[in-house]
Design a protein around this motif. Sequence first.
Motif, PDB file in Angstrom:
ATOM      1  N   TYR A  35       0.665  -1.188  -0.104  1.00 51.41           N
ATOM      2  CA  TYR A  35       0.000  -0.024  -0.035  1.00 51.41           C
ATOM      3  C   TYR A  35       1.060   1.181   0.180  1.00 51.41           C
ATOM      4  N   ARG A  36       0.561   2.408  -0.534  1.00 54.15           N
ATOM      5  CA  ARG A  36       1.061   3.606  -0.482  1.00 54.15           C
ATOM      6  C   ARG A  36       0.111   4.520   0.239  1.00 54.15           C
ATOM      7  N   GLN A  37       0.749   5.334   1.115  1.00 55.47           N
ATOM      8  CA  GLN A  37       0.173   6.330   2.035  1.00 55.47           C
ATOM      9  C   GLN A  37       0.681   7.845   1.841  1.00 55.47           C
ATOM     10  N   LEU A  43      -4.876   4.343   3.029  1.00 53.72           N
ATOM     11  CA  LEU A  43      -3.952   3.457   2.236  1.00 53.72           C
ATOM     12  C   LEU A  43      -4.554   2.939   0.774  1.00 53.72           C
ATOM     13  N   ARG A  44      -3.914   3.171  -0.063  1.00 55.36           N
ATOM     14  CA  ARG A  44      -4.171   2.707  -1.483  1.00 55.36           C
ATOM     15  C   ARG A  44      -3.370   1.724  -2.135  1.00 55.36           C
ATOM     16  N   LEU A  45      -3.937   0.571  -2.545  1.00 61.53           N
ATOM     17  CA  LEU A  45      -3.445  -0.569  -2.969  1.00 61.53           C
ATOM     18  C   LEU A  45      -2.598  -0.401  -4.359  1.00 61.53           C
ATOM     19  N   ILE A  46      -1.414  -1.014  -4.120  1.00 61.29           N
ATOM     20  CA  ILE A  46      -0.320  -0.971  -5.186  1.00 61.29           C
ATOM     21  C   ILE A  46      -0.625  -2.245  -6.090  1.00 61.29           C
ATOM     22  N   TYR A  47      -0.161  -3.256  -5.567  1.00 61.63           N
ATOM     23  CA  TYR A  47      -0.002  -4.463  -5.683  1.00 61.63           C
ATOM     24  C   TYR A  47      -0.320  -5.476  -4.666  1.00 61.63           C
ATOM     25  N   TYR A  48      -0.702  -6.704  -5.359  1.00 61.07           N
ATOM     26  CA  TYR A  48      -0.956  -7.922  -4.177  1.00 61.07           C
ATOM     27  C   TYR A  48      -0.552  -9.061  -4.721  1.00 61.07           C
ATOM     28  N   LYS A  83       6.213   9.169 -11.320  1.00 58.74           N
ATOM     29  CA  LYS A  83       6.333  10.573 -11.231  1.00 58.74           C
ATOM     30  C   LYS A  83       6.533  11.349  -9.937  1.00 58.74           C
ATOM     31  N   ASN A  84       5.659  10.681  -9.032  1.00 56.35           N
ATOM     32  CA  ASN A  84       5.595  11.331  -7.989  1.00 56.35           C
ATOM     33  C   ASN A  84       5.761  10.216  -6.576  1.00 56.35           C
ATOM     34  N   PRO A  85       6.835   9.610  -6.455  1.00 56.62           N
ATOM     35  CA  PRO A  85       7.136   8.502  -5.325  1.00 56.62           C
ATOM     36  C   PRO A  85       7.079   8.723  -3.913  1.00 56.62           C
ATOM     37  N   THR A  86       7.259  10.047  -3.746  1.00 56.64           N
ATOM     38  CA  THR A  86       7.628  10.535  -2.368  1.00 56.64           C
ATOM     39  C   THR A  86       6.216   9.933  -1.541  1.00 56.64           C
ATOM     40  N   ALA A  87       6.462   9.134  -0.552  1.00 57.09           N
ATOM     41  CA  ALA A  87       5.235   8.580   0.382  1.00 57.09           C
ATOM     42  C   ALA A  87       5.652   7.635   1.404  1.00 57.09           C
ATOM     43  N   PHE A  88       4.799   7.288   2.006  1.00 48.40           N
ATOM     44  CA  PHE A  88       5.059   6.268   3.185  1.00 48.40           C
ATOM     45  C   PHE A  88       4.376   4.789   2.390  1.00 48.40           C
ATOM     46  N   TYR A  89       5.359   3.926   2.450  1.00 48.19           N
ATOM     47  CA  TYR A  89       4.940   2.511   1.738  1.00 48.19           C
ATOM     48  C   TYR A  89       4.701   1.509   2.940  1.00 48.19           C
ATOM     49  N   LEU A  90       3.836   0.999   2.821  1.00 48.10           N
ATOM     50  CA  LEU A  90       3.407  -0.270   3.714  1.00 48.10           C
ATOM     51  C   LEU A  90       3.027  -1.402   3.065  1.00 48.10           C
TER      52      LEU A  90
END
Lengths: 113, 113
Positions: A35-37, A43-48, A83-90
Motif C-alpha cells: 500500500y501507498r500512503q 492507504l491505496r493498494l499498489i500490488y498484491y 512521477k511522484n514516488p515520495t510517500a510512506f509505503y506499507l
Amino acid sequence: DGGITQSPKYLFRKEGQNVTLSCEQNLNHDAMYWYRQDPGQGLRLIYYSQIVNDFQKGDIAEGYSVSREKKESFPLTVTSAQKNPTAFYLCASTRRRDGNGYTFGSGTRLTVV
Amino acid sequence: GESVGLHLPTLSVQEGDNSIINCAYSNSASDYFIWYKQESGKGPQFIIDIRSNMDKRQGQRVTVLLNKTVKHLSLQIAATQPGDSAVYFCAETGNSGNTPLVFGKGTRLSVIA
C-alpha cells in the motif's frame, strides 16, 4: 513488528533512479500486499499477491513492479516511471486469501531528492 | 469519516470522555470490517473487527457498531486516554477470496488532557 519486516525505514531516491523496498514475513502467510500512503490520506493498494509466482495490480500500479519468488518475500520496485514516488509505503500479509487479519510492517518512507 | 482534500477530519475529545469515530463504506457486498489505529510514522495496528452477520462487537474499551442498511460503521472508545491519540481507519472486504482490504481515508483523534 508482528513478523513482517520492512527495510529500509527511510530511503532517498534521485530523479530517474529505480529503488527496491524490501518486505519479508515469517508468519507463513499466503497473501502479501503493498500500500501507498500520502500525508493525510488513507492507504491505496499498489500490488498484491495471493500465491507464490502470481500477483495482481491494485488501484495505483503504474510506475511500480513486484515479484513473488518466495512465500516469505514480496519486494516492491519503484521505477523511474513513477512521477511522484515520495510517500510512506506499507507492506502487509494475511494467512488466507480473503484478506482477514492483516498484519502490517512498520513502513518505508521514500523521498525523492 | 470521509476526508476533504488533504485534510483528515479531526475529532477532539477530553480525556476520560467517550469517543465515537464514524465511517461510511461503499460496497454493499462487503462482509468483513476492521478498525485500525495508526500512530505517526508507524504501520496500522489492528483494533477490532466485525462480520456482517453481527451488528455490534465489544473489545477492551472499544465497541464497533455496524449498520448494513445505511452502510455505516462506527468505533466507540470508552474513557479516552492520551495514548488513544492517533489516526483511525476503517477497512472493508468481501469474502470472495479475491478482494483485498479497502481502506477509508481516516479520522484523526486528538485527546485533550
